[in-house]
Design an enzyme around this catalytic site. Structure first.
Site, short mmCIF file in Angstrom:
data_model
loop_
_atom_site.label_atom_id
_atom_site.label_comp_id
_atom_site.label_asym_id
_atom_site.label_seq_id
_atom_site.Cartn_x
_atom_site.Cartn_y
_atom_site.Cartn_z
N GLY A 170 -35.71 -51.65 75.31
CA GLY A 170 -36.05 -53.06 75.33
C GLY A 170 -37.51 -53.30 75.03
O GLY A 170 -37.87 -54.23 74.29
N ASP A 209 -26.64 -46.58 77.81
CA ASP A 209 -27.64 -45.79 78.53
C ASP A 209 -27.02 -44.57 79.21
O ASP A 209 -27.55 -43.46 79.13
CB ASP A 209 -28.34 -46.67 79.57
N TRP A 238 -33.37 -45.52 79.55
CA TRP A 238 -33.34 -45.63 78.09
C TRP A 238 -33.17 -47.09 77.68
O TRP A 238 -33.75 -47.51 76.69
CB TRP A 238 -32.27 -44.73 77.52
N ASP A 239 -32.41 -47.86 78.43
CA ASP A 239 -32.30 -49.29 78.15
C ASP A 239 -33.66 -49.98 78.32
O ASP A 239 -34.06 -50.82 77.50
CB ASP A 239 -31.29 -49.95 79.08
N VAL A 240 -34.35 -49.65 79.39
CA VAL A 240 -35.65 -50.27 79.64
C VAL A 240 -36.63 -49.89 78.54
O VAL A 240 -37.34 -50.75 77.98
CB VAL A 240 -36.18 -49.86 81.02
#
Length: 399
Positions: free
Chosen positions: A157, A123, A152-154
């Site tokens: 996911g 991220d 960006w990770d969220v």
């Protein structure tokens, strides 16, 4: 739905937890002792990861030696039996789509990667290339400003979870499996494009400047009260702005500025262009009133507003303590606390969060239930270190 998750850090664990909260059985498979995120901060005084427990609520945990051929075969067997894999692990032949799909043609295989070209990324490195850090922060800052939220990770996911649901729906309809690759970098690039930033640049728009707490293209500003409390205000519509000027007693002053400049502040772009002078007029009222007075006045108006809060203040706020999305969770090794379920209600009901397991809590049960291994075989695998089977005290009580 059964899902096998082989992952670490934020994106795929969030995807697995979300799918579990929607009703799937999610089996997280990790190395014995935990993956790289098993002891990530924040930690309890005893060294247990609050971070890991928060992202893995409601899952089952299987711990194996990833280097052991028998353990690798067990993981492949679990994936084939479940029919759905979510992972961000690369370079493992025993997780390869082709090999697994040869055994189960309708396999749904969803993999998060760093970059579409096969390169690695996280991220924080992806974010550096998005443009946001060079357009975020106070106007007088020269260097980049990274945001704390792993956005960006969220986002990735949630895309992974969406991909699983879409692929399983297609499988239920057509019988076809799917190999889906979600590059983290592409999630960021798609978001920038969907918000218009890339088209703006391609069409020759001016580069985005740092604007502090202002809101691009409309009127927004932060204000500080006489007792030092800070609020964020947003006036998206002419009514919002009219109410804000009336509340702060600067309607006549704003009209005078409007006349002097020959502009119309009913237009949000005009309010944005002249945000500094407008903010100066509005902030004066807040400097002369307490937070309680400001909150009462704002609540009686249409102005969009909120007080800036610390994490500790949020945790103690009724928005958490009285929110049906949150429920008391007695998390082994961590302690009791209010934990969120899904941020949605279904037929008026909220999902109740369930505790996260410890590494290997469910190894024996999953191998028996999913693969039909008997106790002797599981004990033999455990004795030579191919898998880790939790002792009863490790399953039921704090470490």
């Amino acid at each position: 739905m059964r899902i096998v998750e082989v992952s670490s850090f934020v994106a795929v664990p969030l995807a697995g937890m979300t799918l579990g909260q929607l009703g799937a059985e999610v089996v997280r498979v990790d190395p014995i002792g935990g993956a790289a995120d098993y002891h990530r901060w924040p930690l309890t005084e005893g060294g247990e990861s609050i971070y890991w427990a928060s992202l893995n609520k409601g899952k089952r945990s299987v711990a194996v030696d990833f280097r052991d051929p028998d353990a690798q075969a067990l993981i492949a067997d679990l994936v084939v039996e479940a029919g759905v894999l979510v992972t961000n692990v690369a370079g493992r032949d025993w997780l390869d789509f082709a090999a697994l799909a040869a055994r189960r043609p309708d396999l749904v295989h969803v993999q998060l990667v760093g970059r579409a070209d096969g390169g690695t990324a996280v991220d924080y490195t992806v974010n550096a290339a998005t443009g946001f850090p060079l357009a975020s922060g106070p106007v007088d800052v020269a260097g980049p400003v990274n945001h704390l939220l792993p956005a960006w990770d969220v986002s990735a996911g949630l895309y992974v979870a969406l991909a699983v649901l879409a692929a399983v729906h297609r499988r239920n309809t057509t019988g076809a499996g799917a190999r889906i690759v979600v590059p983290l970098e592409d999630v960021a690039l798609a978001t920038i494009g969907n918000l218009g930033y890339l088209a703006e640049a391609q069409l020759g728009g001016a580069g985005r400047e740092r604007i502090g707490t202002a809101v691009y293209g409309t009127f927004g500003t932060d204000v500080v009260t006489s007792d030092g409390v800070r609020f964020m205000l947003v006036a998206l519509t002419p009514r919002h702005f009219r109410d804000l000027t009336e509340l702060t007693g600067c309607t006549a002053a704003v009209a005078a500025v409007e006349a002097a400049l020959g502009v119309d502040f009913r237009d949000e772009g005009t309010r944005f262009r002249h945000r500094e002078v407008l903010s100066g007029l509005i902030r004066a009222w807040f400097r002369e009133h307490t937070a309680a007075e400001a909150a009462a006045a704002l609540a009686a108006s249409s102005v969009l507003h909120e007080r800036y809060r610390t994490f500790a203040e949020v945790a103690a706020d009724p928005k958490v303590t009285a929110n049906p999305m949150f429920a008391r969770l007695d998390q082994p090794r961590i302690g009791p606390h209010l934990a969120p379920g899904l941020p949605m209600s279904v037929d008026g009901r909220h999902h109740t969060p369930r505790p996260a397991p410890a590494n290997g809590d469910d190894t024996a049960a999953v191998l028996a239930e999913h693969l039909g291994l008997d106790a002797a075989r599981i004990a033999e695998l455990h004795s030579r270190g191919a898998v880790r089977v939790a002792a009863p005290t490790e399953v039921t009580g704090p470490a």
